[in-house]
Design a protein around this motif. Sequence first.
Motif, PDB file in Angstrom:
ATOM      1  N   ALA A 115       0.811  -1.224   0.000  1.00  0.00           N
ATOM      2  CA  ALA A 115       0.000   0.000   0.000  1.00  0.00           C
ATOM      3  C   ALA A 115       0.842   1.272   0.000  1.00  0.00           C
ATOM      4  CB  ALA A 115      -0.977  -0.013   1.182  1.00  0.00           C
ATOM      5  N   PRO A 116       1.821   1.438   0.902  1.00  0.00           N
ATOM      6  CA  PRO A 116       2.637   2.662   0.843  1.00  0.00           C
ATOM      7  C   PRO A 116       3.498   2.757  -0.411  1.00  0.00           C
ATOM      8  CG  PRO A 116       3.482   1.153   2.520  1.00  0.00           C
ATOM      9  CD  PRO A 116       2.152   0.630   2.093  1.00  0.00           C
ATOM     10  N   VAL A 117       3.896   1.609  -0.959  1.00  0.00           N
ATOM     11  CA  VAL A 117       4.668   1.631  -2.202  1.00  0.00           C
ATOM     12  C   VAL A 117       3.815   2.203  -3.333  1.00  0.00           C
ATOM     13  CG1 VAL A 117       5.776   0.201  -3.962  1.00  0.00           C
ATOM     14  CG2 VAL A 117       6.197  -0.249  -1.541  1.00  0.00           C
ATOM     15  N   ARG A 118       2.590   1.772  -3.428  1.00  0.00           N
ATOM     16  CA  ARG A 118       1.687   2.286  -4.466  1.00  0.00           C
ATOM     17  C   ARG A 118       1.508   3.793  -4.332  1.00  0.00           C
ATOM     18  NH1 ARG A 118      -3.582  -1.354  -3.956  1.00  0.00           N
ATOM     19  NH2 ARG A 118      -4.148  -0.444  -5.964  1.00  0.00           N
ATOM     20  N   ALA A 119       1.343   4.248  -3.082  1.00  0.00           N
ATOM     21  CA  ALA A 119       1.145   5.684  -2.853  1.00  0.00           C
ATOM     22  C   ALA A 119       2.380   6.486  -3.242  1.00  0.00           C
ATOM     23  CB  ALA A 119       0.799   5.921  -1.383  1.00  0.00           C
ATOM     24  N   ARG A 120       3.569   5.986  -2.907  1.00  0.00           N
ATOM     25  CA  ARG A 120       4.799   6.713  -3.245  1.00  0.00           C
ATOM     26  C   ARG A 120       5.031   6.756  -4.748  1.00  0.00           C
ATOM     27  NH1 ARG A 120       7.534   2.980   0.926  1.00  0.00           N
ATOM     28  NH2 ARG A 120       6.908   3.927   2.915  1.00  0.00           N
ATOM     29  N   VAL A 121       4.792   5.636  -5.419  1.00  0.00           N
ATOM     30  CA  VAL A 121       4.997   5.600  -6.868  1.00  0.00           C
ATOM     31  C   VAL A 121       4.012   6.529  -7.571  1.00  0.00           C
ATOM     32  CG1 VAL A 121       4.935   4.140  -8.926  1.00  0.00           C
ATOM     33  CG2 VAL A 121       5.950   3.267  -6.809  1.00  0.00           C
ATOM     34  N   ALA A 122       2.768   6.568  -7.091  1.00  0.00           N
ATOM     35  CA  ALA A 122       1.756   7.432  -7.712  1.00  0.00           C
ATOM     36  C   ALA A 122       2.156   8.898  -7.653  1.00  0.00           C
ATOM     37  CB  ALA A 122       0.402   7.227  -7.032  1.00  0.00           C
ATOM     38  N   GLY A 123       2.924   9.285  -6.637  1.00  0.00           N
ATOM     39  CA  GLY A 123       3.361  10.665  -6.523  1.00  0.00           C
ATOM     40  C   GLY A 123       4.783  10.908  -6.990  1.00  0.00           C
ATOM     41  N   ALA A 124       5.391   9.934  -7.643  1.00  0.00           N
ATOM     42  CA  ALA A 124       6.788  10.057  -8.060  1.00  0.00           C
ATOM     43  C   ALA A 124       6.934  11.014  -9.240  1.00  0.00           C
ATOM     44  CB  ALA A 124       7.347   8.682  -8.431  1.00  0.00           C
ATOM     45  N   GLU A 125       8.144  11.515  -9.408  1.00  0.00           N
ATOM     46  CA  GLU A 125       8.428  12.443 -10.505  1.00  0.00           C
ATOM     47  C   GLU A 125       8.179  11.803 -11.870  1.00  0.00           C
ATOM     48  OE1 GLU A 125       9.318  15.635 -10.874  1.00  0.00           O
ATOM     49  OE2 GLU A 125       8.920  15.916  -8.737  1.00  0.00           O
ATOM     50  N   ALA A 126       8.470  10.523 -11.989  1.00  0.00           N
ATOM     51  CA  ALA A 126       8.268   9.849 -13.272  1.00  0.00           C
ATOM     52  C   ALA A 126       6.803   9.884 -13.685  1.00  0.00           C
ATOM     53  CB  ALA A 126       8.759   8.403 -13.182  1.00  0.00           C
ATOM     54  N   VAL A 127       5.906   9.679 -12.742  1.00  0.00           N
ATOM     55  CA  VAL A 127       4.467   9.710 -13.043  1.00  0.00           C
ATOM     56  C   VAL A 127       4.027  11.135 -13.357  1.00  0.00           C
ATOM     57  CG1 VAL A 127       2.169   9.193 -12.163  1.00  0.00           C
ATOM     58  CG2 VAL A 127       4.067   7.678 -11.612  1.00  0.00           C
ATOM     59  N   CYS A 128       4.576  12.108 -12.638  1.00  0.00           N
ATOM     60  CA  CYS A 128       4.242  13.506 -12.912  1.00  0.00           C
ATOM     61  C   CYS A 128       4.665  13.908 -14.322  1.00  0.00           C
ATOM     62  CB  CYS A 128       4.896  14.413 -11.881  1.00  0.00           C
ATOM     63  SG  CYS A 128       4.238  14.235 -10.205  1.00  0.00           S
ATOM     64  N   ARG A 129       5.849  13.476 -14.728  1.00  0.00           N
ATOM     65  CA  ARG A 129       6.305  13.780 -16.093  1.00  0.00           C
ATOM     66  C   ARG A 129       5.416  13.104 -17.135  1.00  0.00           C
ATOM     67  NH1 ARG A 129      11.482  13.421 -13.656  1.00  0.00           N
ATOM     68  NH2 ARG A 129      11.661  11.213 -14.207  1.00  0.00           N
ATOM     69  N   LEU A 130       4.998  11.873 -16.847  1.00  0.00           N
ATOM     70  CA  LEU A 130       4.090  11.174 -17.751  1.00  0.00           C
ATOM     71  C   LEU A 130       2.778  11.939 -17.889  1.00  0.00           C
ATOM     72  CD1 LEU A 130       3.324   8.540 -19.354  1.00  0.00           C
ATOM     73  CD2 LEU A 130       2.427   7.672 -17.193  1.00  0.00           C
ATOM     74  N   ALA A 131       2.246  12.405 -16.768  1.00  0.00           N
ATOM     75  CA  ALA A 131       0.984  13.151 -16.789  1.00  0.00           C
ATOM     76  C   ALA A 131       1.131  14.457 -17.560  1.00  0.00           C
ATOM     77  CB  ALA A 131       0.530  13.426 -15.361  1.00  0.00           C
ATOM     78  N   ASP A 132       2.225  15.181 -17.317  1.00  0.00           N
ATOM     79  CA  ASP A 132       2.442  16.452 -18.020  1.00  0.00           C
ATOM     80  C   ASP A 132       2.533  16.242 -19.534  1.00  0.00           C
ATOM     81  OD1 ASP A 132       2.435  17.761 -15.622  1.00  0.00           O
ATOM     82  OD2 ASP A 132       4.615  17.828 -15.419  1.00  0.00           O
ATOM     83  N   GLY A 133       3.208  15.164 -19.931  1.00  0.00           N
ATOM     84  CA  GLY A 133       3.329  14.884 -21.358  1.00  0.00           C
ATOM     85  C   GLY A 133       1.988  14.569 -21.997  1.00  0.00           C
TER      86      GLY A 133
END
Length: 265
Positions: A115-133
């Motif tokens: 559960a905490p791993v999922r939460a940390r990955v969801a807020g990671a920079e890699a996901v943010c860059r994916l969303a911005d793109g």
Amino acid sequence: MFWVLLLLLAWAFAGTACTRLCLTAVRAATVDTDVAETTDVPTADRERDLTLYEAAFLSGGPARVADVTLVSMARQRRLLLAHTGWATVVDPRGRDEMERSVIGAIGPEGQSRIAPVRARVAGAEAVCRLADGLVRAGLAVPDGAGTTVGAAVRQVRAAALAVVALGMTALLLPVQTGTPRLLVGLWFALPLTLSLSCLALARFEVHPYARWASPAGQRLLGTLVHGPAGDERSFLTSVAVRGVRAIGEPELRAAFAHRDQPWRE
């Protein structure tokens, strides 16, 4: 004439909710148009095939990206997901930035609750860059914009129920001279008709109420082609689009369904 006060209240509920729905629908359409016009990515690029992570984000947001990455690594035996809700690193070398985010979220000990791993990955920079793109490409809506139409629709539904409740209350009041119950019911039918009409229009004009994908992104999601039955790519695509409920393996599915229990002495 107490029923008149109830009628005014019914109109207030219906009018406020329907106005909000109309404004949010127009705003959502404007946002989508602005994104399409201002994006620096050519239209041809927006019609490209989606990657697995992009499909996951457009279908379920950052949390879905984390789920797909965890499942993909587990299927390749580079990550162990136990049915008790623990994740253990088998291969510490991530093959892309999403996998490296997962390994980093698990920590140096190589083991952590899922559960905490999922939460940390969801807020990671890699996901943010994916969303911005995806937003720049016009395939995803800006953060928070996709929730407004759905919330407005729910408010109109609540307003319709409130109008019905207020109308029933007015009809149950003691009979007043010169005011037929049929006439009272007809007056309350007007705000109810307004609410139901807005819901019907929303159903055909702005449905589905996607939280993450823009209309262009939804069209691309609809063109995803699954491979042959049992194909790994097809399996992961199903997880990306439908979430962890698409997982067939009981133990792997249990790993995501597990919830931490309070510590017992």
